[in-house]
Design a protein around this motif. Structure first.
Motif, PDB file in Angstrom:
ATOM      1  N   THR A  80     -10.398   6.793   0.488  1.00  0.00           N
ATOM      2  CA  THR A  80     -10.704   7.890  -0.288  1.00  0.00           C
ATOM      3  C   THR A  80      -9.910   7.448  -1.714  1.00  0.00           C
ATOM      4  O   THR A  80      -9.214   6.638  -1.868  1.00  0.00           O
ATOM      5  N   GLU A  81     -10.107   8.301  -2.762  1.00  0.00           N
ATOM      6  CA  GLU A  81      -9.276   7.744  -3.911  1.00  0.00           C
ATOM      7  C   GLU A  81      -7.816   7.979  -3.752  1.00  0.00           C
ATOM      8  O   GLU A  81      -6.990   7.117  -4.253  1.00  0.00           O
ATOM      9  N   GLN A  82      -7.248   8.922  -2.913  1.00  0.00           N
ATOM     10  CA  GLN A  82      -5.983   8.799  -2.686  1.00  0.00           C
ATOM     11  C   GLN A  82      -5.755   7.650  -1.685  1.00  0.00           C
ATOM     12  O   GLN A  82      -4.284   7.309  -1.709  1.00  0.00           O
ATOM     13  N   GLY A  83      -6.472   7.169  -1.037  1.00  0.00           N
ATOM     14  CA  GLY A  83      -6.341   5.925   0.087  1.00  0.00           C
ATOM     15  C   GLY A  83      -6.108   4.786  -1.127  1.00  0.00           C
ATOM     16  O   GLY A  83      -5.313   3.973  -0.331  1.00  0.00           O
ATOM     17  N   THR A  84      -6.751   4.638  -1.985  1.00  0.00           N
ATOM     18  CA  THR A  84      -6.829   3.553  -3.022  1.00  0.00           C
ATOM     19  C   THR A  84      -5.324   3.658  -3.602  1.00  0.00           C
ATOM     20  O   THR A  84      -4.853   2.401  -3.539  1.00  0.00           O
ATOM     21  N   LYS A  85      -4.751   4.488  -4.035  1.00  0.00           N
ATOM     22  CA  LYS A  85      -3.352   4.820  -4.595  1.00  0.00           C
ATOM     23  C   LYS A  85      -2.575   4.431  -3.457  1.00  0.00           C
ATOM     24  O   LYS A  85      -1.364   3.659  -3.839  1.00  0.00           O
ATOM     25  N   GLU A  86      -2.782   4.847  -2.200  1.00  0.00           N
ATOM     26  CA  GLU A  86      -1.630   4.405  -1.227  1.00  0.00           C
ATOM     27  C   GLU A  86      -1.757   2.981  -0.905  1.00  0.00           C
ATOM     28  O   GLU A  86      -0.424   2.327  -0.514  1.00  0.00           O
ATOM     29  N   THR A  87      -2.952   2.518  -0.844  1.00  0.00           N
ATOM     30  CA  THR A  87      -2.760   1.021  -0.666  1.00  0.00           C
ATOM     31  C   THR A  87      -2.060   0.295  -1.731  1.00  0.00           C
ATOM     32  O   THR A  87      -1.340  -0.572  -1.309  1.00  0.00           O
ATOM     33  N   VAL A  88      -2.122   0.580  -3.326  1.00  0.00           N
ATOM     34  CA  VAL A  88      -1.253  -0.100  -3.967  1.00  0.00           C
ATOM     35  C   VAL A  88       0.184   0.249  -3.686  1.00  0.00           C
ATOM     36  O   VAL A  88       0.959  -0.738  -3.769  1.00  0.00           O
ATOM     37  N   ASN A  89       0.601   1.419  -3.295  1.00  0.00           N
ATOM     38  CA  ASN A  89       2.041   1.646  -2.878  1.00  0.00           C
ATOM     39  C   ASN A  89       2.527   0.876  -1.904  1.00  0.00           C
ATOM     40  O   ASN A  89       3.500   0.200  -1.719  1.00  0.00           O
ATOM     41  N   LYS A  90       1.740   0.841  -0.747  1.00  0.00           N
ATOM     42  CA  LYS A  90       1.944   0.060   0.432  1.00  0.00           C
ATOM     43  C   LYS A  90       1.936  -1.449   0.110  1.00  0.00           C
ATOM     44  O   LYS A  90       3.104  -2.229   0.705  1.00  0.00           O
ATOM     45  N   LEU A  91       1.251  -2.106  -0.628  1.00  0.00           N
ATOM     46  CA  LEU A  91       1.260  -3.418  -0.858  1.00  0.00           C
ATOM     47  C   LEU A  91       2.224  -3.861  -1.759  1.00  0.00           C
ATOM     48  O   LEU A  91       3.190  -4.725  -1.462  1.00  0.00           O
ATOM     49  N   ALA A  92       2.973  -2.869  -2.562  1.00  0.00           N
ATOM     50  CA  ALA A  92       4.036  -3.111  -3.454  1.00  0.00           C
ATOM     51  C   ALA A  92       5.338  -3.151  -2.495  1.00  0.00           C
ATOM     52  O   ALA A  92       6.194  -3.935  -2.601  1.00  0.00           O
ATOM     53  N   GLU A  93       5.393  -2.246  -1.436  1.00  0.00           N
ATOM     54  CA  GLU A  93       6.426  -1.855  -0.421  1.00  0.00           C
ATOM     55  C   GLU A  93       6.413  -3.284   0.334  1.00  0.00           C
ATOM     56  O   GLU A  93       7.427  -3.923   0.579  1.00  0.00           O
ATOM     57  N   LEU A  94       5.288  -3.804   0.704  1.00  0.00           N
ATOM     58  CA  LEU A  94       5.310  -5.055   1.590  1.00  0.00           C
ATOM     59  C   LEU A  94       5.870  -6.254   0.689  1.00  0.00           C
ATOM     60  O   LEU A  94       6.510  -6.985   1.209  1.00  0.00           O
TER      61      LEU A  94
END
Length: 112
Positions: A80-94
């Motif tokens: 979802t749009e929210q999922g795309t934003k969460e992907t960016v956050n999770k990749l930055a954390e990783l």
């Protein structure tokens, strides 16, 4: 891989990243893509994959599309749009985690 426990905390990030790259995928396809990309070193089991997919869906990060293939129904997962934003956050954390682990285990990567 014998150290698969190291990957357990990253399953969500792996799923989000693959869906971001591939638009939509079904569960078995995700497991096979991970196996392919890691040359067989990482194998995500159904027991690990599906609870993660269901949680991501419940959290509003994924939407599900059911398509009939022959006599079977196949669930495709898509961000979802929210999922795309969460992907960016999770990749930055990783990325931050990897950077810190690299600094801890290899002095040549230590930063000031």
């Amino acid at each position: 891989m014998s150290n698969s426990n190291l990957y357990k905390g990253s399953i969500t990030t792996i799923i989000l990243k693959l869906l971001n790259e591939n638009d939509k995928m079904y569960g078995y396809e995700i497991t096979q893509k991970v196996k392919e990309l890691t040359k067989g070193d990482l194998k995500i089991t159904e027991g690990a994959l599906y609870p993660s997919l269901h949680k991501l869906e419940a959290d509003g990060f994924l939407e599900v599309e059911v398509i009939k293939i022959g006599n079977r129904l196949r669930k495709y997962y898509k961000l979802t749009e929210q999922g795309t934003k969460e992907t960016v956050n999770k990749l930055a954390e990783l990325e931050s985690y990897i950077k810190n682990m690299r600094a801890l285990v290899n002095p040549k990567f230590r930063f000031e």
